[in-house]
Write a protein that holds these residues in place. Structure first.
Motif, mmCIF file in Angstrom:
data_model
loop_
_atom_site.group_PDB
_atom_site.id
_atom_site.type_symbol
_atom_site.label_atom_id
_atom_site.label_comp_id
_atom_site.label_asym_id
_atom_site.label_seq_id
_atom_site.Cartn_x
_atom_site.Cartn_y
_atom_site.Cartn_z
ATOM 1 N N ASP A 4 56.008 31.963 77.833
ATOM 2 C CA ASP A 4 57.281 32.652 77.595
ATOM 3 C C ASP A 4 57.549 33.728 78.651
ATOM 4 O OD1 ASP A 4 59.715 33.201 76.460
ATOM 5 O OD2 ASP A 4 58.921 34.324 74.762
ATOM 6 N N GLY A 7 61.084 35.101 78.268
ATOM 7 C CA GLY A 7 61.228 35.994 77.130
ATOM 8 C C GLY A 7 60.600 37.356 77.361
ATOM 9 N N HIS A 87 64.505 28.512 72.680
ATOM 10 C CA HIS A 87 63.118 28.244 72.295
ATOM 11 C C HIS A 87 62.197 29.390 72.669
ATOM 12 C CE1 HIS A 87 62.758 27.207 76.550
ATOM 13 N NE2 HIS A 87 61.457 27.288 76.402
ATOM 14 N N SER A 88 62.729 30.399 73.404
ATOM 15 C CA SER A 88 61.952 31.567 73.808
ATOM 16 C C SER A 88 61.948 32.615 72.702
ATOM 17 C CB SER A 88 62.535 32.172 75.092
ATOM 18 O OG SER A 88 62.079 33.498 75.280
ATOM 19 N N LYS A 89 60.767 32.936 72.214
ATOM 20 C CA LYS A 89 60.644 33.932 71.154
ATOM 21 C C LYS A 89 61.117 35.299 71.642
ATOM 22 C CE LYS A 89 57.250 36.043 68.030
ATOM 23 N NZ LYS A 89 55.808 36.109 67.647
ATOM 24 N N GLY A 90 60.760 35.650 72.880
ATOM 25 C CA GLY A 90 61.170 36.934 73.427
ATOM 26 C C GLY A 90 62.672 37.049 73.575
ATOM 27 N N ILE A 92 64.978 35.453 71.723
ATOM 28 C CA ILE A 92 65.589 35.570 70.398
ATOM 29 C C ILE A 92 65.346 36.952 69.796
ATOM 30 C CG2 ILE A 92 65.466 34.731 68.020
ATOM 31 C CD1 ILE A 92 67.142 32.998 69.914
ATOM 32 N N GLU A 93 64.158 37.496 69.975
ATOM 33 C CA GLU A 93 63.892 38.851 69.481
ATOM 34 C C GLU A 93 64.829 39.861 70.138
ATOM 35 O OE1 GLU A 93 59.752 39.354 70.282
ATOM 36 O OE2 GLU A 93 59.119 38.387 68.403
ATOM 37 N N THR A 103 70.627 33.889 64.612
ATOM 38 C CA THR A 103 69.782 33.421 65.708
ATOM 39 C C THR A 103 68.828 32.342 65.210
ATOM 40 O OG1 THR A 103 68.112 35.120 65.294
ATOM 41 C CG2 THR A 103 69.852 35.670 66.876
ATOM 42 N N CYS A 105 65.177 30.430 66.706
ATOM 43 C CA CYS A 105 64.165 30.202 67.734
ATOM 44 C C CYS A 105 63.655 28.772 67.564
ATOM 45 C CB CYS A 105 63.020 31.205 67.603
ATOM 46 S SG CYS A 105 61.836 31.115 68.965
ATOM 47 N N SER A 106 64.142 27.896 68.436
ATOM 48 C CA SER A 106 63.826 26.476 68.262
ATOM 49 C C SER A 106 64.138 25.704 69.538
ATOM 50 C CB SER A 106 64.651 25.891 67.104
ATOM 51 O OG SER A 106 64.508 24.485 67.022
#
Length: 238
Positions: A4, A7, A87-90, A92-93, A103, A105-106
């Motif tokens: 990531d 992210g 798909h990036s957790k960072g 979306i956060e 939002t 995350c997928s």
């Protein structure tokens, strides 16, 4: 587990820890950068192709590959019901911290069972297919996310200009290349490198043929000054 890189860089910038940009290495050119402030730009600083796409958005919107959420944020502030997907957790956060209310995350292929009036794929979002041979599978999935009168808005570029032109107006394309718009990218941030990522730039005529083959109308909405364009795809009524 994915690193990531994208992210982490986005999260750092939003947290005020901006010290460097993302470096990119591609199979077509030498080192380049993705300036982090650009990912947080407001509407006035967006290129015309993106401004036109945002003005065309209607109804419920799925912002695919939303990144730092600048497009989603603009749409939300203008009263549209938008879902920011990455798909990036960072990423979306960061979108959540910026105030985007919906939002996800997928990976886009794992996102199902909802339908939208507008699917938005900006900053060459179609590139996620990686290889041209995968575009049928993507279109098949995206059609399941479209309402009957929905639209898919995407921008891309014809990168033929990056290849050497001969005297007859043709271009020197490497023999090992199936389609010249297929590129491999590696990102680097704070000394950490991503795995190689296949990415697709698709010229409009090739996009139109692929869309038509998948029962989608394809309309050229805008053509930029540097081989870039905006296209609108809609379901062909059966």
């Amino acid at each position: 587990m994915e690193k990531d890189i994208f992210g982490k860089a986005i999260a750092d910038y939003h947290a005020g820890n901006y010290s460097e940009d993302i470096k990119t290495y591609s199979s077509l050119e030498e080192e380049d950068t993705i300036p982090l402030p650009y990912l947080f730009r407001d509407y006035k600083k967006m290129p015309v192709v993106e401004q036109k796409a945002l003005k065309l958005c209607k109804g419920t919107v799925l912002d695919i590959g939303c990144g730092a959420g600048s497009h989603s944020l603009y749409l939300q502030k203008n009263g549209l019901q938008v879902t920011a997907l990455d798909h990036s957790k960072g990423a979306i956060e960061t979108c959540i911290k910026r105030g985007i209310t919906q939002t996800v995350c997928s990976d886009i292929y794992d996102f199902k069972d909802q339908k939208f009036d507008t699917l938005l794929m900006l900053m060459n979002g179609i590139g996620i297919v990686g290889k041209l041979q995968n575009i049928d599978a993507l279109f098949t999935h995206l059609k399941t996310l479209l309402k009957p009168n929905g639209q898919l808005l995407l921008d891309s570029s014809d990168i033929i200009y990056m290849f050497e032109e001969d005297e007859d107006g043709g271009y020197w394309i490497p023999d090992n290349t199936k389609y010249y718009g297929e590129v491999d990218f590696v990102m680097e941030y704070k000394g950490e490198k991503s795995d190689s990522l296949p990415w697709l730039y698709i010229d409009y005529n090739t996009l139109q043929r692929a869309a038509n083959a998948n029962n989608l109308n394809c309309e050229l909405v805008y053509e930029g000054e540097h081989y870039d364009y905006l296209a609108k795809l809609t379901l062909i009524k059966e």
